[in-house]
Each structure stands twice: as structure tokens, then as C-alpha cells.
Write a protein that holds these residues in place. Structure first.
Motif, short mmCIF file in Angstrom:
data_model
loop_
_atom_site.label_atom_id
_atom_site.label_comp_id
_atom_site.label_asym_id
_atom_site.label_seq_id
_atom_site.Cartn_x
_atom_site.Cartn_y
_atom_site.Cartn_z
N LEU A 64 0.87 -1.24 0.07
CA LEU A 64 -0.09 0.06 -0.10
C LEU A 64 0.93 1.35 -0.09
CD1 LEU A 64 -2.66 -1.17 2.85
CD2 LEU A 64 -3.01 -0.93 0.27
N SER A 65 0.27 2.33 -0.44
CA SER A 65 0.89 3.78 -0.20
C SER A 65 1.07 4.15 1.13
CB SER A 65 0.10 4.74 -1.02
OG SER A 65 -0.90 5.01 -0.41
N GLU A 66 2.00 5.03 1.48
CA GLU A 66 2.00 5.85 2.93
C GLU A 66 0.73 6.28 3.36
OE1 GLU A 66 4.37 5.20 5.20
OE2 GLU A 66 5.21 4.14 3.71
N ALA A 67 -0.09 6.93 2.43
CA ALA A 67 -1.35 7.33 2.99
C ALA A 67 -2.30 6.30 3.17
CB ALA A 67 -1.73 8.44 1.84
N GLU A 68 -2.46 5.30 2.47
CA GLU A 68 -3.26 4.36 2.71
C GLU A 68 -2.91 3.60 4.20
OE1 GLU A 68 -4.50 2.62 -1.51
OE2 GLU A 68 -2.46 2.30 -0.83
N LYS A 69 -1.43 3.25 4.39
CA LYS A 69 -1.13 2.69 5.62
C LYS A 69 -1.60 3.81 6.86
CE LYS A 69 2.89 0.66 3.65
NZ LYS A 69 4.63 0.84 3.55
N LEU A 70 -1.68 4.94 6.69
CA LEU A 70 -1.84 5.87 7.81
C LEU A 70 -3.23 5.87 8.02
CD1 LEU A 70 0.26 9.11 7.10
CD2 LEU A 70 0.53 7.49 9.04
N ALA A 71 -4.12 5.55 6.75
CA ALA A 71 -5.37 5.49 7.16
C ALA A 71 -5.93 4.18 7.56
CB ALA A 71 -6.24 5.68 5.75
N LEU A 72 -5.41 3.24 7.57
CA LEU A 72 -5.49 1.89 7.93
C LEU A 72 -4.94 1.76 9.46
CD1 LEU A 72 -4.39 -0.72 5.39
CD2 LEU A 72 -7.09 0.11 5.92
N ALA A 73 -3.83 2.36 9.81
CA ALA A 73 -3.53 2.41 11.24
C ALA A 73 -4.60 3.15 12.26
CB ALA A 73 -2.04 3.17 11.34
N ALA A 74 -4.99 4.23 11.49
CA ALA A 74 -5.97 5.40 12.25
C ALA A 74 -7.27 4.48 12.67
CB ALA A 74 -6.20 6.60 11.55
N LYS A 75 -7.73 3.79 11.39
CA LYS A 75 -8.90 2.68 11.46
C LYS A 75 -8.88 1.66 12.65
CE LYS A 75 -11.78 0.74 8.16
NZ LYS A 75 -11.80 0.36 6.74
N LYS A 76 -7.60 1.12 12.54
CA LYS A 76 -7.27 0.20 13.54
C LYS A 76 -7.35 0.51 15.16
CE LYS A 76 -4.57 -1.92 16.74
NZ LYS A 76 -3.56 -1.53 17.77
N ASN A 77 -6.93 1.78 15.11
CA ASN A 77 -6.74 2.66 16.66
C ASN A 77 -8.24 3.00 16.95
OD1 ASN A 77 -5.13 3.45 18.68
ND2 ASN A 77 -5.76 5.68 18.00
N GLU A 78 -8.97 3.44 16.01
CA GLU A 78 -10.36 3.68 16.45
C GLU A 78 -11.05 2.59 17.08
OE1 GLU A 78 -13.05 5.36 13.73
OE2 GLU A 78 -11.35 6.92 13.16
N TRP A 79 -10.82 1.31 16.50
CA TRP A 79 -11.55 -0.02 17.25
C TRP A 79 -10.85 -0.22 18.14
CZ3 TRP A 79 -10.53 -2.55 11.75
CH2 TRP A 79 -11.64 -2.11 10.88
N TYR A 80 -9.73 -0.29 18.46
CA TYR A 80 -8.68 -0.49 19.83
C TYR A 80 -9.30 0.40 20.81
CZ TYR A 80 -4.75 -0.93 23.17
OH TYR A 80 -3.96 -1.01 23.89
N VAL A 81 -9.36 1.79 20.38
CA VAL A 81 -9.82 2.82 21.37
C VAL A 81 -11.42 2.26 21.91
CG1 VAL A 81 -10.39 5.02 22.01
CG2 VAL A 81 -8.12 4.48 20.98
N GLU A 82 -11.99 1.92 21.14
CA GLU A 82 -13.42 1.46 21.29
C GLU A 82 -13.36 0.45 22.41
OE1 GLU A 82 -15.73 1.13 17.79
OE2 GLU A 82 -16.60 -0.57 18.68
N TYR A 83 -12.46 -0.66 22.28
CA TYR A 83 -12.23 -1.84 23.23
C TYR A 83 -11.65 -1.41 24.55
CZ TYR A 83 -12.58 -4.56 18.87
OH TYR A 83 -13.06 -5.13 17.80
#
Ligand code: B16
Ligand code: MG
Length: 214
Positions: A64-83
Motif C-alpha cells: 500500500l501507499s504511505e497515505a493508505e497505511k496511515l488511514a488503516l493504522a488510524a482505523k485500527k486505532n479507532e477500534w482499539y480505543v473502542e475496546y
């Protein structure tokens, strides 16, 4: 040696957040179309968020591109924070709070030394913030363990010489970071992985001040 400061890693020492990281990373992997096992998750312990994503993507063979990676890391973190927003005191690992009480009553200073950028929320939810004189986490450091930056900064904030500090760590890279910082270390886990630590104990259950005798 007379110990003046104790520096604690968070995940795997104070609390088992690895299970929530796992749920969030697996959800991301599944969304990308591949599986992510608990064994794979072991490779992410103590590793920073972006480095964890790189490992995950290599398992799935995804580029993936750097921008795509940052978006995925942010998405994972949103789920993690929810837990982790649902965590409470019951999730503090056995013996941790007693041990924190014991060292503080001896006048030993206490710092966190974690890679997580979510450490404040976790410590607040566990009601442990009051035990810490300093909190050094992923928001304050630029180099990941085994670089000693996180522990050296903790000693600095405690106003202590690194040689008077002891690190509690569950990851091999964390023990290596403690050694490079010139500190003693207590490995929490198995001798097979943490053999380089000054001492290794399975957990902090029943730990008392005698473990600080070197
Ligand atoms: P975050 P530690 C580490 O915590 C975890 O072990 C690791 O799995 C995680 O990727 C890292 O924190 C970053 O966490 O995404 O919350 O910033 O063991 O250094 O306390
Ligand atoms: Mg850890």
C-alpha cells in the motif's frame, strides 16, 4: 544496588492489552481479505503501531501507499480505543497494585515506559494514574525499543541516574532497551525469551520489595 526508580512497561506488565490489539488487527486483516492468528499477534508485542501494521501487511502480502497505511493504522486505532474505553480496574494484572503501593511507600519513584500512544486512557480507566510520578509513552518518544530513549527519558523525568533505575518488561526488545540505558531489568514472562534480563519472574503476583535486591 539501592533502587531509586522503577519504570514499568504497560502492555504485558500492568495489563493485558495485547488481546484488544489482536481483536482490532484481526478485524483489519479480515477486512483486507486475509487471516491473522494469535500466533501472528505475538510478533506485535512491544512493537509500535506503524511497525505492527508493516508486519500485518507482510503476512497478508499486501502493498500500500504511505497515505493508505496511515488511514488503516488510524482505523485500527479507532477500534482499539473502542475496546479499551470499556476497561476497568478488574483488568489490572495480579499483584501490580500491591507492588506499586509497596514501592511507593519506600519512597521509590515510579514511571511508565511504554510504546503505546493510548497509555493515559488505559491508566485512567484502571485508576492507576495516581501511582506514577512520570508517564513516558509513544507520544513522547521518537525511537522504538530496543532504542533506550523511552527509559532514559523516564529516568530524566524522575530526576534519577539511569543506574539507579529498574525496568519491568515483558518484551525482549524492552529488555535490550533497558540494557542499553544502563539499567537493571526484571523480565516478566519466560526465561527463554527474556534471558538477558537481570532477573526473570512469571508475573508480579506475590512480588514484594525483595525482588529489588540485586
Ligand atoms: P498504540 P507496550 C505496546 O505497548 C504494545 O505492546 C504494542 O502491541 C503496540 O503496538 C504498541 O504499544 C503501540 O500501541 O497503538 O496504543 O500506540 O508493551 O510498549 O506498553
Ligand atoms: Mg509490553
Amino acid at each position: 544496588m539501592h533502587v531509586k526508580g522503577c519504570i514499568f512497561d504497560l502492555d504485558g506488565v500492568i495489563v493485558d492489552t495485547a488481546k484488544y490489539h489482536y481483536l482490532a488487527w484481526r478485524r483489519l486483516a479480515n477486512e483486507l481479505g486475509f487471516d491473522f492468528t494469535e500466533k501472528d499477534n505475538e510478533r506485535l508485542k512491544g512493537v509500535s503501531r506503524m511497525a505492527s501494521l508493516e508486519i500485518l501487511l507482510s503476512i497478508g502480502n499486501v502493498t500500500l501507499s504511505e497515505a493508505e497505511k496511515l488511514a488503516l493504522a488510524a482505523k485500527k486505532n479507532e477500534w482499539y480505543v473502542e475496546y479499551i474505553s470499556r476497561m476497568n480496574k478488574d483488568e489490572i494484572l495480579p499483584g501490580v497494585e500491591n507492588f506499586l503501593e509497596a514501592i511507593r511507600s519506600e519512597g521509590i519513584k515510579v514511571s511508565l515506559g511504554s510504546a503505546s500512544k493510548n497509555s493515559m486512557m488505559i491508566l485512567n480507566n484502571l485508576e492507576l494514574t495516581k501511582y506514577f510520578d512520570a508517564i513516558i509513552d509513544g507520544n513522547k518518544v521518537s525511537e522504538a525499543k530496543p532504542d533506550p530513549e523511552v527509559f532514559l527519558l523516564a529516568a530524566k523525568e524522575l530526576d534519577l541516574d539511569p543506574k539507579d533505575c529498574v525496568v519491568f518488561e515483558d518484551a525482549e526488545a524492552g529488555i535490550e532497551a533497558a540494557i542499553r540505558a544502563g539499567m537493571q531489568s526484571i523480565g516478566i514472562g519466560s526465561v527463554e525469551t527474556l534471558g538477558k534480563a537481570t532477573k526473570v519472574i512469571p508475573n508480579l503476583k506475590d512480588a514484594d520489595l525483595t525482588i529489588l535486591e540485586f
